[in-house]
Design a protein around this motif. Structure first.
Motif, PDB file in Angstrom:
ATOM      1  N   GLN A   7       0.925  -1.635  -0.063  1.00 17.78           N
ATOM      2  CA  GLN A   7      -0.382   0.509  -0.069  1.00 17.78           C
ATOM      3  C   GLN A   7       0.733   0.975   0.031  1.00 17.78           C
ATOM      4  OE1 GLN A   7      -4.019   0.237   2.846  1.00 17.78           O
ATOM      5  NE2 GLN A   7      -2.097   1.411   4.043  1.00 17.78           N
ATOM      6  N   ARG A   8       2.124   1.125   0.834  1.00 24.05           N
ATOM      7  CA  ARG A   8       2.358   2.314   0.571  1.00 24.05           C
ATOM      8  C   ARG A   8       4.035   2.192  -0.422  1.00 24.05           C
ATOM      9  NH1 ARG A   8       5.589   0.815   4.669  1.00 24.05           N
ATOM     10  NH2 ARG A   8       7.527   0.062   3.726  1.00 24.05           N
ATOM     11  N   GLU A   9       4.317   1.322  -0.703  1.00 27.39           N
ATOM     12  CA  GLU A   9       4.850   1.599  -1.920  1.00 27.39           C
ATOM     13  C   GLU A   9       4.324   2.225  -3.385  1.00 27.39           C
ATOM     14  OE1 GLU A   9       8.265   2.662  -1.747  1.00 27.39           O
ATOM     15  OE2 GLU A   9       8.117   2.109   0.083  1.00 27.39           O
ATOM     16  N   ASN A  10       3.063   1.678  -3.255  1.00 30.73           N
ATOM     17  CA  ASN A  10       2.172   1.528  -4.276  1.00 30.73           C
ATOM     18  C   ASN A  10       2.261   0.429  -5.050  1.00 30.73           C
ATOM     19  OD1 ASN A  10       0.445   3.555  -3.909  1.00 30.73           O
ATOM     20  ND2 ASN A  10       1.584   5.358  -4.070  1.00 30.73           N
ATOM     21  N   ALA A  11       2.889  -0.065  -4.816  1.00 31.62           N
ATOM     22  CA  ALA A  11       3.048  -1.741  -6.091  1.00 31.62           C
ATOM     23  C   ALA A  11       2.102  -1.855  -7.189  1.00 31.62           C
ATOM     24  CB  ALA A  11       3.297  -3.035  -5.043  1.00 31.62           C
ATOM     25  N   ALA A  12       2.625  -2.164  -7.887  1.00 32.56           N
ATOM     26  CA  ALA A  12       1.742  -2.366  -9.269  1.00 32.56           C
ATOM     27  C   ALA A  12       1.798  -3.848  -9.719  1.00 32.56           C
ATOM     28  CB  ALA A  12       2.239  -1.554 -10.469  1.00 32.56           C
ATOM     29  N   LEU A  13       2.733  -4.405  -8.890  1.00 29.71           N
ATOM     30  CA  LEU A  13       2.725  -5.762  -9.071  1.00 29.71           C
ATOM     31  C   LEU A  13       3.650  -7.191  -7.741  1.00 29.71           C
ATOM     32  CD1 LEU A  13       3.817  -8.965 -10.453  1.00 29.71           C
ATOM     33  CD2 LEU A  13       5.917  -8.101 -11.021  1.00 29.71           C
ATOM     34  N   MET A  14       3.047  -7.608  -7.532  1.00 29.38           N
ATOM     35  CA  MET A  14       3.829  -8.596  -6.087  1.00 29.38           C
ATOM     36  C   MET A  14       3.468  -9.557  -6.212  1.00 29.38           C
ATOM     37  SD  MET A  14       1.511  -8.478  -2.667  1.00 29.38           S
ATOM     38  CE  MET A  14       1.370  -8.367  -0.926  1.00 29.38           C
ATOM     39  N   THR A  15       4.746 -10.624  -5.462  1.00 37.05           N
ATOM     40  CA  THR A  15       4.623 -11.839  -6.295  1.00 37.05           C
ATOM     41  C   THR A  15       5.099 -12.416  -4.904  1.00 37.05           C
ATOM     42  OG1 THR A  15       7.432 -12.049  -6.201  1.00 37.05           O
ATOM     43  CG2 THR A  15       5.499 -11.399  -8.726  1.00 37.05           C
ATOM     44  N   ILE A  16       4.013 -13.500  -4.819  1.00 42.22           N
ATOM     45  CA  ILE A  16       4.500 -14.650  -3.503  1.00 42.22           C
ATOM     46  C   ILE A  16       4.865 -15.989  -3.793  1.00 42.22           C
ATOM     47  CG2 ILE A  16       2.323 -13.018  -2.374  1.00 42.22           C
ATOM     48  CD1 ILE A  16       0.605 -15.420  -2.946  1.00 42.22           C
ATOM     49  N   VAL A  17       4.814 -17.059  -3.086  1.00 41.40           N
ATOM     50  CA  VAL A  17       4.942 -18.388  -2.864  1.00 41.40           C
ATOM     51  C   VAL A  17       3.790 -18.971  -2.561  1.00 41.40           C
ATOM     52  CG1 VAL A  17       6.058 -20.498  -2.367  1.00 41.40           C
ATOM     53  CG2 VAL A  17       7.638 -17.594  -2.447  1.00 41.40           C
ATOM     54  N   GLY A  18       2.964 -18.827  -3.608  1.00 48.42           N
ATOM     55  CA  GLY A  18       2.141 -20.162  -2.783  1.00 48.42           C
ATOM     56  C   GLY A  18       0.973 -20.200  -1.805  1.00 48.42           C
ATOM     57  N   ASP A  19       0.914 -21.494  -0.633  1.00 54.32           N
ATOM     58  CA  ASP A  19       0.287 -21.628   0.108  1.00 54.32           C
ATOM     59  C   ASP A  19       0.527 -20.876   0.931  1.00 54.32           C
ATOM     60  OD1 ASP A  19      -2.079 -22.606  -1.068  1.00 54.32           O
ATOM     61  OD2 ASP A  19      -2.100 -24.834  -1.245  1.00 54.32           O
ATOM     62  N   ALA A  20       1.397 -20.010   1.279  1.00 58.71           N
ATOM     63  CA  ALA A  20       2.398 -20.021   2.694  1.00 58.71           C
ATOM     64  C   ALA A  20       1.860 -19.218   2.601  1.00 58.71           C
ATOM     65  CB  ALA A  20       4.208 -20.642   3.015  1.00 58.71           C
ATOM     66  N   TYR A  21       2.121 -18.290   1.809  1.00 54.82           N
ATOM     67  CA  TYR A  21       1.333 -17.380   1.660  1.00 54.82           C
ATOM     68  C   TYR A  21       0.170 -16.381   1.607  1.00 54.82           C
ATOM     69  CZ  TYR A  21       6.832 -16.104   1.103  1.00 54.82           C
ATOM     70  OH  TYR A  21       8.593 -16.101   1.989  1.00 54.82           O
ATOM     71  N   ALA A  22       0.076 -17.111   0.110  1.00 54.93           N
ATOM     72  CA  ALA A  22      -2.239 -16.574  -0.153  1.00 54.93           C
ATOM     73  C   ALA A  22      -2.553 -16.891   1.075  1.00 54.93           C
ATOM     74  CB  ALA A  22      -1.955 -17.573  -0.768  1.00 54.93           C
ATOM     75  N   GLY A  23      -2.365 -18.290   1.784  1.00 57.08           N
ATOM     76  CA  GLY A  23      -3.406 -18.237   3.296  1.00 57.08           C
ATOM     77  C   GLY A  23      -3.288 -16.880   4.116  1.00 57.08           C
ATOM     78  N   PRO A  24      -2.420 -16.395   4.604  1.00 58.36           N
ATOM     79  CA  PRO A  24      -2.419 -15.170   5.667  1.00 58.36           C
ATOM     80  C   PRO A  24      -2.855 -13.912   5.014  1.00 58.36           C
ATOM     81  CG  PRO A  24       0.102 -16.752   5.649  1.00 58.36           C
ATOM     82  CD  PRO A  24      -1.423 -17.426   4.420  1.00 58.36           C
ATOM     83  N   LEU A  25      -2.383 -14.017   3.624  1.00 55.68           N
ATOM     84  CA  LEU A  25      -2.704 -12.397   2.777  1.00 55.68           C
ATOM     85  C   LEU A  25      -4.580 -12.743   2.632  1.00 55.68           C
ATOM     86  CD1 LEU A  25      -0.326 -12.390  -0.339  1.00 55.68           C
ATOM     87  CD2 LEU A  25      -0.287 -10.634   2.728  1.00 55.68           C
ATOM     88  N   VAL A  26      -4.729 -13.945   2.988  1.00 54.41           N
ATOM     89  CA  VAL A  26      -6.511 -13.686   2.892  1.00 54.41           C
ATOM     90  C   VAL A  26      -6.979 -13.788   4.136  1.00 54.41           C
ATOM     91  CG1 VAL A  26      -8.535 -15.302   1.853  1.00 54.41           C
ATOM     92  CG2 VAL A  26      -6.524 -15.484   0.684  1.00 54.41           C
ATOM     93  N   ARG A  27      -6.400 -14.110   5.754  1.00 56.81           N
ATOM     94  CA  ARG A  27      -7.314 -13.888   6.295  1.00 56.81           C
ATOM     95  C   ARG A  27      -6.235 -11.838   6.989  1.00 56.81           C
ATOM     96  NH1 ARG A  27      -4.631 -19.207   6.658  1.00 56.81           N
ATOM     97  NH2 ARG A  27      -2.964 -18.429   7.344  1.00 56.81           N
TER      98      ARG A  27
END
Length: 541
Positions: A269-289
Motif C-alpha cells: 500500500q505504502r509503495e503503490n506496488a503494481a506487481l506483487m509476487t508470493i510463493v503459493g499457499d504459505a503466503y496466500a492463506g495468511p494474506l487472505v486472512r
C-alpha cells in the motif's frame, strides 16, 4: 543481435535512469546510480584479490565451471548489490538458503567450493562452523546484529569503499550464474546458466543491437514491483532481476523477521506496488486472512504473481474476490527452466492450466517425442531453446535432465504434464513425489488440493510410505485450523467424494504445523520421515 551479460544490462539501465529508486528494503532505499557505483566498487574489490575467470567457457564441459564462486548467505537487504557486484567481477554468485542448518550449509558449501562468502552478520556463527577451511574471503553485511564474526572478515561497506570507482571489468555473455535448487525432495544441485540465456528466458530480456534499446526501455518503465519471496531462492532472484533489469523499482520484503501478512500489505500500500509476487499457499492463506481482518488500499496493484509452490484454488478464488481488479498470474518453472508457463486468472474467470511461454512444451514418458495438443499421454514438462548448461560437477544428472530430442537440447526438470486440446499445459506434479500404490499412480498435489479446500484444514501434505500390501500407500499430514474439530472420518469422506478410491489416504496424521522451507515450499523430506512409524517420535510434530 548481440547477447548481453547481466552486469552489462544493469550498467546500461543505471546509466539511463540513475536517479530512479532501484531498491527498497525496510528503511533502506537506493537509486540505480548509487547502486551502480556500489556494485562497481565491490566488483573491483573482489577482482583485485584475484577472483574471476580462470578457464574460458569454450574449453569446458557443460557441467564444469571455469569461474571463481562466491556464496551468498544473505537476507534480502543488499542481496542484489552483492549479486550484481559478483557478476561484474566475472565471479559466480551462488544462492545459499539461510534457513538450512549449519550441517546442511556445510555440505552445500563443500559441494559448491566457493572462494568467498558474503553473509549477513547474524549468520557469523554459522559461517564460522560451516565455511570450508580454504575459503579466502569473508564479507559481512550489517543487519543490526552483534553476533561474533570469524576472524579476518571484511565489512561490506569497507569492501565497497576500498574498491576502484572507475574501472569497468569487461564481462561476456558466456559468464555464468549458479542457482541452487530448493532441495524440496533431496540435496540441492547447482544449476549453471549462461547469463545471456538466463536474462532472455527468465528476466524478460532480449538480444539487443546496442544499449539504446535498454536505455529506451528503462525510461519508459518505472513501476514498483514488490518481491515478497526471499532472494535466497531462484524464483525470487529471477523476479527481482526481471524488474530491475527493465528499470523498475524493486521492493524487497525485509526478512530479518518472519513473513507477516500485515507488514507485506502495508508495504504494498505504502509503495503503490503494481506487481506483487508470493510463493503459493504459505503466503496466500495468511494474506487472505489479513485482508479479511483489515482494509488496505491496493488500487495500484495490477498483478499478483504466485509460483514456486502450489496455490490452492480456494485461495485463488478468495484473493480474486478480495482484489477483483487484479490479474492473478500463476507461474510454472524451476531453477532448471526459468519461468516457462503461466496461468492468468481474473475474478470469475479462473484457469487451471498454463499457457506455455517461448520454448515451453511437453515430451512423452520415454522422452522420444513431443506431445501434441490433445494427446492423452501423461509426459514430462520440458523447455527447449535457452536452457541451462547443466548441473555443476554432475555429468550424469546433467545428461539426464538436459538431454537432446530431435537434435534440440532441452531441460526436463521432473514434473509430469499433459497437453490439453487448446495447447495449454496441465501440470500434475513432481515425479519424485508420485506415490505408486497397487499399480496406480497418485499425484500428491491432487490429494493436497482436496484436503486444503476443506474449511477446517489450515494446511496439508501428502506422501507415500512403504506398504506390504500396496507397495506404497498414501498418507496425509493435516494441520487443522485453530478451534476446528476435524476428524479422519470427515476427511476420508471428502476425499472419497472427489477422488478415486486408490487416491484416498490410508491414514490421516494430525500435526500442529506443516513444515515448509524458507521459500514457502513444502518440506517433503520432513513429511516422509514423519509418516514412518517410530520416526515421528524422534523428530516431533
Amino acid at each position: 543481435m548481440t547477447e548481453w551479460s547481466i552486469g552489462a544490462v544493469f550498467d546500461a539501465v543505471a546509466a539511463a535512469v540513475p536517479d530512479r529508486t532501484m531498491t527498497v528494503c525496510g528503511d533502506r532505499r537506493s537509486t540505480f546510480g548509487e547502486s551502480a557505483l556500489r556494485t562497481r566498487r565491490f566488483a573491483n574489490f573482489v577482482a583485485a584479490r584475484g577472483f574471476g575467470e580462470h578457464t574460458p567457457r569454450h574449453r569446458l564441459d557443460r557441467w564444469e565451471c571455469g569461474q571463481d564462486r562466491i556464496a551468498l548467505l544473505m537476507r534480502n537487504d543488499r542481496y542484489l548489490d552483492a549479486l550484481i557486484g559478483c557478476v561484474q567481477a566475472r565471479v559466480v554468485p551462488v544462492n545459499i538458503n539461510y534457513h538450512y542448518t549449519a550441517r546442511e550449509i556445510r555440505e552445500l558449501l563443500a559441494y559448491v567450493r566457493p572462494r568467498g562468502i558474503v553473509y549477513h552478520r547474524s549468520f557469523g556463527p554459522v559461517v564460522a562452523e560451516a565455511a570450508p577451511d580454504d575459503v579466502e574471503l569473508l564479507i559481512s553485511v550489517d543487519d543490526g546484529s552483534d553476533a561474533t564474526e570469524p576472524a579476518g572478515t571484511v565489512a561490506f561497506e569497507d569492501a565497497v569503499r576500498l574498491g576502484d570507482a572507475d574501472r569497468v571489468i569487461a564481462t561476456t555473455s558466456d559468464d555464468v550464474v549458479m542457482l541452487c535448487t530448493g532441495g524440496t525432495t533431496g540435496r540441492p544441485k547447482g544449476v549453471l546458466w549462461r547469463q545471456s540465456d538466463l536474462y532472455v528466458s527468465s528476466m524478460n530480456g532480449a538480444d539487443h543491437d546496442s544499449a539504446v534499446a535498454l536505455h529506451d526501455l528503462a525510461r519508459m518503465t518505472g513501476q514498483v514491483w514488490f518481491a515478497v519471496s526471499p532472494l535466497s531462492h531462484a524464483a525470487g532472484i529471477m523476479t527481482a532481476l526481471a524488474g530491475l533489469l527493465a528499470g523498475q523499482t524493486v521492493v524487497l520484503y525485509d526478512d530479518r523477521n518472519p513473513f507477516d501478512p500485515r507488514i507485506a500489505l502495508e508495504t504494498a500500500q505504502r509503495e503503490n506496488a503494481a506487481l506483487m509476487t508470493i510463493v503459493g499457499d504459505a503466503y496466500a492463506g495468511p494474506l487472505v486472512r489479513e485482508m479479511r481482518a483489515r482494509s488496505y488500499d491496493l488500487s495500484s496493484l495490477l498483478v499478483l504473481g504466485t509460483g514456486g509452490a502450489a496455490t490452492n484454488p480456494q485461495h485463488k478464488r478468495q484473493l480474486l474476490e478480495l482484489l477483483p481488479h487484479v490479474m492473478l498470474v500463476e507461474g510454472y518453472g524451476a531453477s532448471e527452466t526459468g519461468g516457462m508457463a503461466f496461468g492468468r486468472s481474473r475474478h470469475g474467470a479462473e484457469v487451471e492450466t498454463f499457457a506455455p511461454g517461448p520454448g515451453a512444451t511437453a515430451v512423452s514418458q520415454d522422452r522420444t517425442r513431443f506431445l501434441a495438443p490433445g494427446d492423452t499421454e501423461i509426459g514430462w514438462a520440458a523447455r527447449i531453446g535457452r536452457v541451462p548448461l547443466g548441473y555443476f560437477d554432475d555429468r550424469a544428472a546433467t545428461e539426464r535432465t538436459f538431454p537432446e530430442i530431435d537434435g534440440q537440447r532441452m531441460a526436463i526438470p521432473g514434473d509430469r504434464a499433459s497437453v490439453d486440446a487448446d495447447g495449454t499445459l496441465r501440470l500434475l506434479g513432481r515425479d519424485s513425489l508420485v506415490v505408486n500404490t497397487g499399480g496406480e499412480k497418485v499425484f500428491v498435489e491432487e490429494v493436497e488440493e482436496v484436503l486444503r479446500a476443506h474449511p477446517g484444514v489450515f494446511d496439508a501434505l501428502v506422501v507415500g510410505r512403504p506398504s506390504p500390501r500396496w507397495g506404497q500407500e498414501v498418507v496425509a499430514l493435516v494441520c487443522p485450523r485453530a478451534g476446528e474439530d476435524v476428524t479422519d472420518v470427515a476427511l476420508r469422506q471428502v476425499c472419497k467424494l472427489e477422488l478415486a478410491g486408490f487416491k484416498v489416504p490410508k491414514e490421516f496424521i494430525f500435526v500442529a504445523e506443516i513444515r515448509r522451507l524458507g521459500n514457502g515450499k513444502p518440506d517433503y523430506r520432513w513429511a516422509a520421515k514423519r509418516v514412518v512409524p517410530g520416526v515421528a517420535e524422534e523428530i516431533g510434530a
